[in-house]
Scaffold this active site. Sequence first.
Site, PDB file in Angstrom:
ATOM      1  N   THR A  14     -33.757 -69.730 104.974  1.00  0.00           N
ATOM      2  CA  THR A  14     -33.080 -69.989 103.700  1.00  0.00           C
ATOM      3  C   THR A  14     -34.050 -69.870 102.529  1.00  0.00           C
ATOM      4  O   THR A  14     -33.744 -70.305 101.427  1.00  0.00           O
ATOM      5  CB  THR A  14     -32.462 -71.403 103.699  1.00  0.00           C
ATOM      6  N   GLY A 249     -42.918 -78.152  98.798  1.00  0.00           N
ATOM      7  CA  GLY A 249     -41.693 -77.542  99.290  1.00  0.00           C
ATOM      8  C   GLY A 249     -41.469 -76.180  98.710  1.00  0.00           C
ATOM      9  O   GLY A 249     -42.388 -75.564  98.160  1.00  0.00           O
ATOM     10  N   LYS A 250     -40.238 -75.739  98.842  1.00  0.00           N
ATOM     11  CA  LYS A 250     -39.933 -74.379  98.434  1.00  0.00           C
ATOM     12  C   LYS A 250     -40.036 -74.181  96.929  1.00  0.00           C
ATOM     13  O   LYS A 250     -40.114 -73.070  96.447  1.00  0.00           O
ATOM     14  CB  LYS A 250     -38.548 -74.011  98.950  1.00  0.00           C
ATOM     15  N   ARG A 251     -40.024 -75.322  96.167  1.00  0.00           N
ATOM     16  CA  ARG A 251     -40.085 -75.148  94.716  1.00  0.00           C
ATOM     17  C   ARG A 251     -41.501 -74.776  94.250  1.00  0.00           C
ATOM     18  O   ARG A 251     -41.708 -74.405  93.113  1.00  0.00           O
ATOM     19  CB  ARG A 251     -39.588 -76.408  94.000  1.00  0.00           C
ATOM     20  N   HIS A 252     -42.485 -74.926  95.134  1.00  0.00           N
ATOM     21  CA  HIS A 252     -43.848 -74.544  94.753  1.00  0.00           C
ATOM     22  C   HIS A 252     -44.041 -73.061  95.072  1.00  0.00           C
ATOM     23  O   HIS A 252     -44.360 -72.714  96.205  1.00  0.00           O
ATOM     24  CB  HIS A 252     -44.886 -75.341  95.533  1.00  0.00           C
TER      25      HIS A 252
END
Length: 461
Positions: A14, A249-252
Amino acid sequence: MRPEARTRFAPSPTGLLHVGSVRTALFNYLFAKKNGGKFILRIEDTDRIRSKREFENGIMEDLRWLGLRWDEGPDAGGEKGPYRQSERIGIYTDTAGRLLENGLAYRCYCTQERLDALKREQLKAGSPPRYDGKCRTLSEKDVPAGVTPSIRFRVPEKRITFDDGVHGTLSFDSRLFGDFVIIGSDCIAAYNFAVVADDALMGITDIIRGDDHVSNTPRQILLFEAMGLRPPAFTHIPLVLDRDGAPLGKRHASASIKGLREEGFLPGAILNAIARLGWNPGEGRLGLDEMTGLFSVKRLSKSPSAFDMERLKAFNKEELARTDGAALLELAGLPVERGLLDAASAVKRNAITMKDFKTLITPFAGDVEISGDIRSMLMEPYARKVLDALRDSVFKAGLLDEMNYNEIIESVKQATGEKGKRLYLPVRGALTGQTEGIELAAILKLLGRDRVLKRISAFLA
Ligand code: GLU
């Protein structure tokens, strides 16, 4: 005898593969290899909306790039496939069917409205929300018509205790979570159920994963027991934090492998930095084989770790320095030829990332472009005087090497009366189009007399 070790990395496709997931993949890989076993890649794509084939491909490409090869997986095949959850739907239905037959699961006809209302009441009363078991004992005649049921696992009342590789003995009361759905009314297997069905059928013996899964483990253990199987050994590792202490997380963006690769970090350096997240295999750089030799779950840390960009840079600098020139040129997309090989060896020690390497090698790989501030500086009368004198002096010199570099610079100094920055910057600027880089003496030598003269003349003209 202990069965052959089988571990798995089970990403949901994802998003981009990031540092935290790679740590999970790496430790599972090392564990399998250390124990002479198999490392399996399983794609957990039950979320049909968020899962994308392009993410799956990206994850596999990143893992390969890092050198973390799997023995079984969607592309590699294997006896226990398929290795994509979306291709295992029949397996989940069959497995749930067997639990139904044995009375270990039951059909639940409760509507979402009823479940929502139940949850609200329980929360209002200050108790943890859980299913009240209404359909547990439903008789044939009470089954409502036209409702597609979900399937719930009949949770036995007991304490579930397991020995976690990092946290030691952990114990949970099953009454806290109540009967949970294993197959939804939309026929989609719930996460915990799909994972257990897969881990069971794929013969997974050891699971290393993030602390965020600790609360799933007791439910999963109950499912293993219901299937008459011994659960695998579980090890939960503390989350990876960013520098501010927030979970990475994926936001980095910069913490994705793709982002790090684009920034010019090399696989070996990334693996070494990631290996240090909760594991301490000592200071120096390690290859995957060396990591494998040293790996032990017992040496994993209980406390969260932070991803340290400075450490990654230090590893990358070391990695660049030990990689040979030809390999670096190839990575940079440059031709592997004599002149450039010398330049590659000379500049690699000044680079932290491949990006730096590419910048530093540019002046030797083609014509220089002189732009902006450097151009304005070179237009100043003092700079033109320096370049004029340099041209004369280089013209008189035969070959350029480090020996006559000193003489050349000395004569430019004499002729112009300039020194320090006013002497060196114009020379560096005109020859490289840059304000910093490797030593001037090396630059002159690597460029050679003809190119030096050509560059100065081109500029002065
Ligand atoms: N697919 C899960 C995730 O992305 C991992 C499942 C597991 O390790 O049990 O977090």
